[in-house]
Design a protein around this motif. Structure first.
Motif, mmCIF file in Angstrom:
data_model
loop_
_atom_site.group_PDB
_atom_site.id
_atom_site.type_symbol
_atom_site.label_atom_id
_atom_site.label_comp_id
_atom_site.label_asym_id
_atom_site.label_seq_id
_atom_site.Cartn_x
_atom_site.Cartn_y
_atom_site.Cartn_z
ATOM 1 N N LEU A 89 0.471 -1.336 0.093
ATOM 2 C CA LEU A 89 0.008 -0.017 0.015
ATOM 3 C C LEU A 89 0.598 1.770 0.073
ATOM 4 O O LEU A 89 2.055 1.496 0.801
ATOM 5 N N SER A 90 0.136 2.113 -0.585
ATOM 6 C CA SER A 90 1.147 3.827 -0.519
ATOM 7 C C SER A 90 0.436 4.318 1.019
ATOM 8 O O SER A 90 -0.701 4.384 1.175
ATOM 9 N N ALA A 91 0.417 4.538 1.308
ATOM 10 C CA ALA A 91 0.564 5.366 3.022
ATOM 11 C C ALA A 91 0.142 4.153 4.043
ATOM 12 O O ALA A 91 0.264 3.664 4.008
ATOM 13 N N GLY A 92 -0.483 5.315 4.817
ATOM 14 C CA GLY A 92 -1.032 4.164 6.102
ATOM 15 C C GLY A 92 -0.282 4.698 7.312
ATOM 16 O O GLY A 92 0.492 5.452 7.264
ATOM 17 N N THR A 93 -1.055 4.170 8.058
ATOM 18 C CA THR A 93 -0.344 4.726 9.434
ATOM 19 C C THR A 93 -0.342 3.606 10.331
ATOM 20 O O THR A 93 -1.085 2.819 11.156
ATOM 21 N N ILE A 94 0.821 3.688 11.154
ATOM 22 C CA ILE A 94 0.898 2.301 12.165
ATOM 23 C C ILE A 94 1.119 2.988 13.491
ATOM 24 O O ILE A 94 1.745 4.340 13.299
ATOM 25 N N GLY A 126 -5.255 5.167 8.629
ATOM 26 C CA GLY A 126 -5.315 6.019 8.059
ATOM 27 C C GLY A 126 -5.718 5.480 6.744
ATOM 28 O O GLY A 126 -6.871 4.970 6.842
ATOM 29 N N THR A 127 -5.635 6.895 5.422
ATOM 30 C CA THR A 127 -6.167 6.396 4.277
ATOM 31 C C THR A 127 -5.121 6.068 3.062
ATOM 32 O O THR A 127 -5.170 6.952 2.178
ATOM 33 N N PRO A 128 -4.618 4.407 3.456
ATOM 34 C CA PRO A 128 -4.030 3.935 2.930
ATOM 35 C C PRO A 128 -4.626 3.710 0.736
ATOM 36 O O PRO A 128 -6.007 3.334 1.071
ATOM 37 N N ILE A 129 -3.641 3.684 0.055
ATOM 38 C CA ILE A 129 -4.419 3.277 -0.929
ATOM 39 C C ILE A 129 -3.038 1.648 -1.350
ATOM 40 O O ILE A 129 -2.126 1.470 -1.624
ATOM 41 N N LEU A 130 -4.160 0.603 -1.640
ATOM 42 C CA LEU A 130 -4.128 -0.524 -1.697
ATOM 43 C C LEU A 130 -3.173 -0.727 -3.504
ATOM 44 O O LEU A 130 -3.774 -0.311 -4.322
ATOM 45 N N TYR A 131 -2.631 -0.667 -3.599
ATOM 46 C CA TYR A 131 -1.129 -1.014 -4.891
ATOM 47 C C TYR A 131 -1.202 -2.269 -5.596
ATOM 48 O O TYR A 131 -1.725 -3.140 -6.699
ATOM 49 N N LEU A 132 -0.988 -3.752 -4.582
ATOM 50 C CA LEU A 132 -0.616 -5.099 -4.298
ATOM 51 C C LEU A 132 -1.743 -5.781 -3.696
ATOM 52 O O LEU A 132 -1.476 -5.888 -2.725
ATOM 53 N N ASN A 133 -2.532 -6.973 -4.140
ATOM 54 C CA ASN A 133 -3.230 -7.587 -3.223
ATOM 55 C C ASN A 133 -2.612 -9.401 -3.343
ATOM 56 O O ASN A 133 -2.509 -9.393 -4.400
ATOM 57 N N MET A 134 -2.502 -9.976 -2.561
ATOM 58 C CA MET A 134 -1.710 -11.481 -3.130
ATOM 59 C C MET A 134 -1.933 -12.144 -2.139
ATOM 60 O O MET A 134 -1.013 -12.431 -0.968
ATOM 61 N N PRO A 135 -2.969 -12.958 -2.227
ATOM 62 C CA PRO A 135 -3.082 -14.305 -1.181
ATOM 63 C C PRO A 135 -2.325 -15.717 -1.397
ATOM 64 O O PRO A 135 -1.779 -15.575 -2.142
ATOM 65 N N VAL A 151 9.252 5.358 -4.468
ATOM 66 C CA VAL A 151 8.704 6.010 -3.455
ATOM 67 C C VAL A 151 9.354 7.099 -3.615
ATOM 68 O O VAL A 151 10.608 7.136 -3.463
ATOM 69 N N PRO A 152 8.958 8.276 -4.127
ATOM 70 C CA PRO A 152 9.940 9.556 -4.451
ATOM 71 C C PRO A 152 9.408 10.530 -2.975
ATOM 72 O O PRO A 152 8.701 9.969 -1.628
ATOM 73 N N PRO A 153 10.176 11.444 -3.342
ATOM 74 C CA PRO A 153 10.048 11.936 -1.409
ATOM 75 C C PRO A 153 8.260 12.791 -0.559
ATOM 76 O O PRO A 153 8.500 12.864 -1.737
ATOM 77 N N GLY A 154 8.366 12.443 0.552
ATOM 78 C CA GLY A 154 7.518 12.641 1.415
ATOM 79 C C GLY A 154 6.596 11.627 1.391
ATOM 80 O O GLY A 154 5.326 12.095 1.142
ATOM 81 N N GLN A 155 6.343 10.166 0.838
ATOM 82 C CA GLN A 155 6.268 9.320 0.892
ATOM 83 C C GLN A 155 6.013 8.241 1.097
ATOM 84 O O GLN A 155 7.082 7.579 1.488
ATOM 85 N N THR A 156 5.052 7.218 1.561
ATOM 86 C CA THR A 156 5.437 5.736 2.257
ATOM 87 C C THR A 156 5.181 5.051 1.961
ATOM 88 O O THR A 156 3.607 4.388 1.048
#
Length: 177
Positions: A89-94, A126-135, A151-156
């Motif tokens: 995922l992109s972003a998200g809060t742990i 948070g509000t993460p964006i899902l990029y890949l899901n693999m069961p 992952v550019p500067p300022g991204q997670t």
């Protein structure tokens, strides 16, 4: 061109040049190999972690704003003792957790990674964006990305593994440029 043969004669062989021999090999490598040789390739591992029921193993890297470098994800791997899902995922809060240490893939190098890290068990906020899901089933998994996630500067970037009662691990490898 009536009297010219297009085939070699034993007395006049064609000029050839050997290529890709053991004394002068042709070498093809992944982009990350050059980064590893120059000390710009890194790995972060969660280690083997017991994950409680209804939770996921969470591992995150953040590229600070103004770092001047991008992070190119090369591989995500690990394992699980039960069926689960790997999410990238992109972003998200742990919330809470630890800050695991990033290792340089060039042993003995003093170069340190620009990323900050976070690891915990739980639910990603948070509000993460899902990029890949693999069961996945019980056992190991490998996701080869060869730098195709940047992952550019300022991204997670966050990787989750779960949900369920299991023992699991996440290994994240990247290079910086």
């Amino acid at each position: 061109m009536a009297n010219f043969n297009i085939f070699n004669r034993s007395t006049r062989p064609l000029y050839t040049q050997s290529v890709n021999t053991f004394t002068s090999p042709g070498i093809g490598t992944f982009a990350g190999s050059g980064a590893a040789s120059s000390g710009e390739s890194f790995t972060l591992t969660s280690g083997s972690v017991s994950v409680p029921a209804s939770q996921s193993l969470l591992l995150q890297i953040s590229n600070p704003a103004g770092s001047g470098k991008s992070v190119y994800v090369s591989r995500i791997s690990g394992g699980a003792t039960a069926a689960a899902a790997v999410n990238v995922l992109s972003a998200g809060t742990i919330t809470g957790g630890t800050t695991p240490t990033v290792q340089n893939n060039l042993f003995g190098s003093s170069i340190v990674s620009i990323v900050t890290t976070r690891q915990n068990n739980g639910t990603l906020g948070g509000t993460p964006i899902l990029y890949l899901n693999m069961p996945i089933t019980t056992g190991i998994y490998v996701i080869s990305l060869d730098g195709s996630i940047v992952v550019p500067p300022g991204q997670t970037l966050t990787v989750t593994l779960g949900t369920g009662a299991l023992t699991a691990s996440i290994n994240l490898s990247w290079w910086e440029a």
